[in-house]
Design an enzyme around this catalytic site. Structure first.
Site, PDB file in Angstrom:
ATOM      1  N   CYS A   1       0.845  -1.201   0.000  1.00 24.24           N
ATOM      2  CA  CYS A   1       0.000   0.000   0.000  1.00 24.24           C
ATOM      3  C   CYS A   1       0.875   1.243   0.000  1.00 24.24           C
ATOM      4  CB  CYS A   1      -0.829   0.085   1.268  1.00 24.24           C
ATOM      5  SG  CYS A   1      -1.964  -1.246   1.473  1.00 24.24           S
TER       6      CYS A   1
HETATM    7  N1  NDP Z   1      -7.200  -1.493   1.842  1.00 18.90           N
HETATM    8  C1  NDP Z   1      -6.644  -0.438   1.304  1.00 18.90           C
HETATM    9  O1  NDP Z   1      -5.987   0.345   1.974  1.00 18.90           O
HETATM   10  C2  NDP Z   1      -6.784  -0.157  -0.134  1.00 18.90           C
HETATM   11  C3  NDP Z   1      -7.139  -1.136  -1.004  1.00 18.90           C
HETATM   12  N2  NDP Z   1      -7.199  -0.884  -2.340  1.00 18.90           N
HETATM   13  C4  NDP Z   1      -7.625  -1.982  -3.217  1.00 18.90           C
HETATM   14  O2  NDP Z   1      -7.417  -1.631  -4.561  1.00 18.90           O
HETATM   15  C5  NDP Z   1      -8.462  -2.089  -5.375  1.00 18.90           C
HETATM   16  C6  NDP Z   1      -9.013  -0.971  -6.205  1.00 18.90           C
HETATM   17  O3  NDP Z   1      -9.759  -0.136  -5.344  1.00 18.90           O
HETATM   18  P1  NDP Z   1     -10.679   1.031  -5.922  1.00 18.90           P
HETATM   19  O4  NDP Z   1      -9.801   2.016  -6.617  1.00 18.90           O
HETATM   20  O5  NDP Z   1     -11.545   1.535  -4.863  1.00 18.90           O
HETATM   21  O6  NDP Z   1     -11.577   0.223  -6.932  1.00 18.90           O
HETATM   22  P2  NDP Z   1     -12.285   0.685  -8.220  1.00 18.90           P
HETATM   23  O7  NDP Z   1     -11.277   1.160  -9.164  1.00 18.90           O
HETATM   24  O8  NDP Z   1     -13.195  -0.418  -8.617  1.00 18.90           O
HETATM   25  O9  NDP Z   1     -13.133   1.914  -7.683  1.00 18.90           O
HETATM   26  C7  NDP Z   1     -14.374   1.700  -7.150  1.00 18.90           C
HETATM   27  C8  NDP Z   1     -15.250   2.931  -7.382  1.00 18.90           C
HETATM   28  O10 NDP Z   1     -15.074   3.800  -6.288  1.00 18.90           O
HETATM   29  C9  NDP Z   1     -14.545   5.049  -6.773  1.00 18.90           C
HETATM   30  N3  NDP Z   1     -13.528   5.422  -5.821  1.00 18.90           N
HETATM   31  C10 NDP Z   1     -12.406   4.750  -5.505  1.00 18.90           C
HETATM   32  N4  NDP Z   1     -11.713   5.405  -4.571  1.00 18.90           N
HETATM   33  C11 NDP Z   1     -12.435   6.478  -4.275  1.00 18.90           C
HETATM   34  C12 NDP Z   1     -12.248   7.560  -3.400  1.00 18.90           C
HETATM   35  N5  NDP Z   1     -11.153   7.632  -2.622  1.00 18.90           N
HETATM   36  N6  NDP Z   1     -13.189   8.522  -3.343  1.00 18.90           N
HETATM   37  C13 NDP Z   1     -14.267   8.456  -4.145  1.00 18.90           C
HETATM   38  N7  NDP Z   1     -14.490   7.469  -5.002  1.00 18.90           N
HETATM   39  C14 NDP Z   1     -13.590   6.497  -5.076  1.00 18.90           C
HETATM   40  C15 NDP Z   1     -13.994   4.775  -8.153  1.00 18.90           C
HETATM   41  O11 NDP Z   1     -14.082   5.880  -9.004  1.00 18.90           O
HETATM   42  P3  NDP Z   1     -12.756   6.640  -9.492  1.00 18.90           P
HETATM   43  O12 NDP Z   1     -11.725   5.588  -9.804  1.00 18.90           O
HETATM   44  O13 NDP Z   1     -13.191   7.392 -10.687  1.00 18.90           O
HETATM   45  O14 NDP Z   1     -12.375   7.514  -8.353  1.00 18.90           O
HETATM   46  C16 NDP Z   1     -14.913   3.686  -8.639  1.00 18.90           C
HETATM   47  O15 NDP Z   1     -16.085   4.199  -9.175  1.00 18.90           O
HETATM   48  C17 NDP Z   1      -9.461  -2.763  -4.452  1.00 18.90           C
HETATM   49  O16 NDP Z   1      -9.236  -4.151  -4.475  1.00 18.90           O
HETATM   50  C18 NDP Z   1      -9.126  -2.212  -3.099  1.00 18.90           C
HETATM   51  O17 NDP Z   1      -9.379  -3.125  -2.057  1.00 18.90           O
HETATM   52  C19 NDP Z   1      -6.918   0.336  -2.846  1.00 18.90           C
HETATM   53  C20 NDP Z   1      -6.510   1.351  -2.040  1.00 18.90           C
HETATM   54  C21 NDP Z   1      -6.480   1.202  -0.605  1.00 18.90           C
HETATM   55  N1  LIG Z   2      -3.474   0.959  -0.223  1.00 22.21           N
HETATM   56  C1  LIG Z   2      -3.524  -0.180  -0.914  1.00 22.21           C
HETATM   57  N2  LIG Z   2      -3.883  -1.306  -0.252  1.00 22.21           N
HETATM   58  C2  LIG Z   2      -3.920  -2.423  -0.955  1.00 22.21           C
HETATM   59  C3  LIG Z   2      -3.601  -2.471  -2.306  1.00 22.21           C
HETATM   60  N3  LIG Z   2      -3.758  -3.738  -2.726  1.00 22.21           N
HETATM   61  C4  LIG Z   2      -4.147  -4.437  -1.650  1.00 22.21           C
HETATM   62  N4  LIG Z   2      -4.230  -3.660  -0.570  1.00 22.21           N
HETATM   63  C5  LIG Z   2      -4.579  -4.038   0.787  1.00 22.21           C
HETATM   64  O1  LIG Z   2      -3.463  -4.707   1.395  1.00 22.21           O
HETATM   65  C6  LIG Z   2      -3.941  -5.870   2.051  1.00 22.21           C
HETATM   66  C7  LIG Z   2      -2.837  -6.898   2.265  1.00 22.21           C
HETATM   67  O2  LIG Z   2      -1.904  -6.384   3.163  1.00 22.21           O
HETATM   68  P1  LIG Z   2      -0.579  -7.174   3.647  1.00 22.21           P
HETATM   69  O3  LIG Z   2       0.070  -6.243   4.610  1.00 22.21           O
HETATM   70  O4  LIG Z   2      -1.034  -8.442   4.294  1.00 22.21           O
HETATM   71  O5  LIG Z   2       0.269  -7.439   2.458  1.00 22.21           O
HETATM   72  C8  LIG Z   2      -5.062  -6.328   1.150  1.00 22.21           C
HETATM   73  O6  LIG Z   2      -5.927  -7.235   1.753  1.00 22.21           O
HETATM   74  C9  LIG Z   2      -5.741  -4.993   0.815  1.00 22.21           C
HETATM   75  O7  LIG Z   2      -6.633  -4.573   1.778  1.00 22.21           O
HETATM   76  C10 LIG Z   2      -3.218  -1.272  -2.961  1.00 22.21           C
HETATM   77  O8  LIG Z   2      -2.892  -1.251  -4.160  1.00 22.21           O
HETATM   78  N5  LIG Z   2      -3.190  -0.169  -2.206  1.00 22.21           N
END
Ligand code: NDP
Ligand SMILES: Nc1nc2c(ncn2[C@@H]2O[C@H](COP(=O)(O)O)[C@@H](O)[C@H]2O)c(=O)[nH]1
Length: 328
Positions: free
Chosen positions: A177
């Site tokens: 992340c």
């Molecule tokens: N656990 C974590 O800390 C994180 C996990 N991830 C992982 O990365 C993958 C992609 O995630 P994600 O980008 O959400 O998926 P998507 O690209 O499918 O986005 C989902 C929807 O939510 C919108 N969106 C995403 N982020 C935001 C935001 N911060 N504010 C408003 N709208 C938002 C996107 O629009 P638009 O793209 O136009 O904004 C899209 O319409 C997932 O598997 C997720 O779990 C990603 C970041 C953090």
């Molecule tokens: N901010 C982001 N978080 C992400 C992304 N892809 C996955 N994840 C999150 O990380 C955990 C796994 O964490 P780990 O410490 O066990 O390796 C996963 O389950 C998601 O929630 C990303 O691109 N950006």
């Protein structure tokens, strides 16, 4: 918030109680989550370099919980059909875009009810997730819905009130992340404290997601209220892992990249994840077995026989007592 104690996994040590079992093998690590019982309170992250259909099938056949990722959209329906034909648990992920509503309709019309559906987006405390929870609960009421990711008690309550059966906690603590540095937000650096806060507010199970660096962190997650722990990096780079194998100076590594990295997205837009190379490990089952044994030891130190005993042990905060952050 500024009066709230903040700490992370490496800052906490659990305090032992008198042992009541003769052998660690007596300790029961199983957990009921939804309608089913699993061997471990651990689930591999629903990421493309962590799980594929083969691993999902292996885990389901061996009574481990799994969540298939959502990045091969067209494969999801046949996957559910295949798992059901084999009498195995079906557990898939969805996003929140318009086509995902059509996918839910398609499943409902075909009478294909996944046992578990995880709504998986970066910022889960949003109307888009709330609407999707409600939609799934209307169309597929028998599916157990996990919603996330979130990092606050308010978000947990709101998603639960919308109908989520469990919430997934963790914004930015993961190994690949970069949310913390790219946006300034998240639970990176205080994930365990966030799990504690969210669990206190929760009326339903929570999944602690991200930041697990050692097997002891699983016991700590359970101590602070997690019913299930999502693990990425510790499950990456196994023989079976889908990540690409890379040779560097005669040594084998495997790729582990974030779901919001450019490698997953295919473009450099709203990137919040990176790619790393991890040394090639052995078989996945060896890690699962070691995890189970270590958790059995944790239960014995807790002075109990099962996971419940971990939830009440004393703990001390020893700031950065083991190592700092990611320096494993
Ligand atoms: N656990 C974590 O800390 C994180 C996990 N991830 C992982 O990365 C993958 C992609 O995630 P994600 O980008 O959400 O998926 P998507 O690209 O499918 O986005 C989902 C929807 O939510 C919108 N969106 C995403 N982020 C935001 C935001 N911060 N504010 C408003 N709208 C938002 C996107 O629009 P638009 O793209 O136009 O904004 C899209 O319409 C997932 O598997 C997720 O779990 C990603 C970041 C953090
Ligand atoms: N901010 C982001 N978080 C992400 C992304 N892809 C996955 N994840 C999150 O990380 C955990 C796994 O964490 P780990 O410490 O066990 O390796 C996963 O389950 C998601 O929630 C990303 O691109 N950006």
């Amino acid at each position: 918030m500024n009066n709230t104690p903040v700490f992370d996994y490496e800052d906490i040590q659990l305090v032992p109680n008198k042992c009541i079992i003769k052998s660690r093998s007596e300790a029961d690590t199983s957990v009921k989550f939804g309608k089913h019982t699993f061997r471990l309170p651990v689930v591999p992250a629903n990421m493309q370099t962590i799980i594929d259909e083969e691993i999902a099938e292996y885990l389901a056949k061996n009574d481990y919980f799994y969540i298939m990722h959502r990045f091969d959209e067209a494969a999801r329906r046949p996957f559910v059909e295949k798992m059901k034909a084999q009498g195995l648990i079906s557990s898939i992920s969805v996003g929140v875009k318009d086509n995902e509503y059509e996918f839910i309709d398609e499943l409902a019309e075909a009478g294909l009810v996944p046992d578990y559906i995880t709504i998986d987006i970066a910022h889960g405390h949003s109307d888009s997730v709330i609407n999707m929870i409600k939609y799934i609960k209307e169309k597929l009421p028998e599916s157990f819905v996990i919603a996330g990711n979130v990092g606050t008690p308010e978000a947990v309550r709101e998603l639960e009130n919308a109908g989520a059966d469990a919430t997934k906690v963790g914004i930015g603590p993961g190994k690949v992340c970069i949310t913390k540095v790219k946006t300034g937000f998240g639970t990176g650096g205080w994930q365990l404290a966030a799990v504690r806060l969210c669990a206190k507010a929760a009326r339903k199970p929570i999944i602690a997601d991200g930041g697990i660096r050692t097997h002891g962190d699983i016991a700590k997650s359970v101590r602070f209220g997690a019913s299930m722990v999502m693990v990425g990096s510790l499950f990456a780079a196994h023989e079976e892992s889908p990540g690409k194998t890379v040779e560097v100076d005669g040594q084998l590594f495997k790729e582990y990249y974030g779901s919001a990295s450019e490698y997953q997205k295919g473009e450099h837009k709203n990137v919040e994840g990176k790619k790393i190379l991890l040394p090639h490990k052995g078989n996945l089952q060896d890690t699962l077995t070691e995890m189970e044994q270590d958790l059995q030891s944790s239960i014995s130190y807790a002075g109990g026989k099962d996971l419940e005993s971990l939830t009440k042990v004393d703990y001390v905060i020893v700031k950065n007592s083991i190592w700092n952050g990611d320096s494993l």
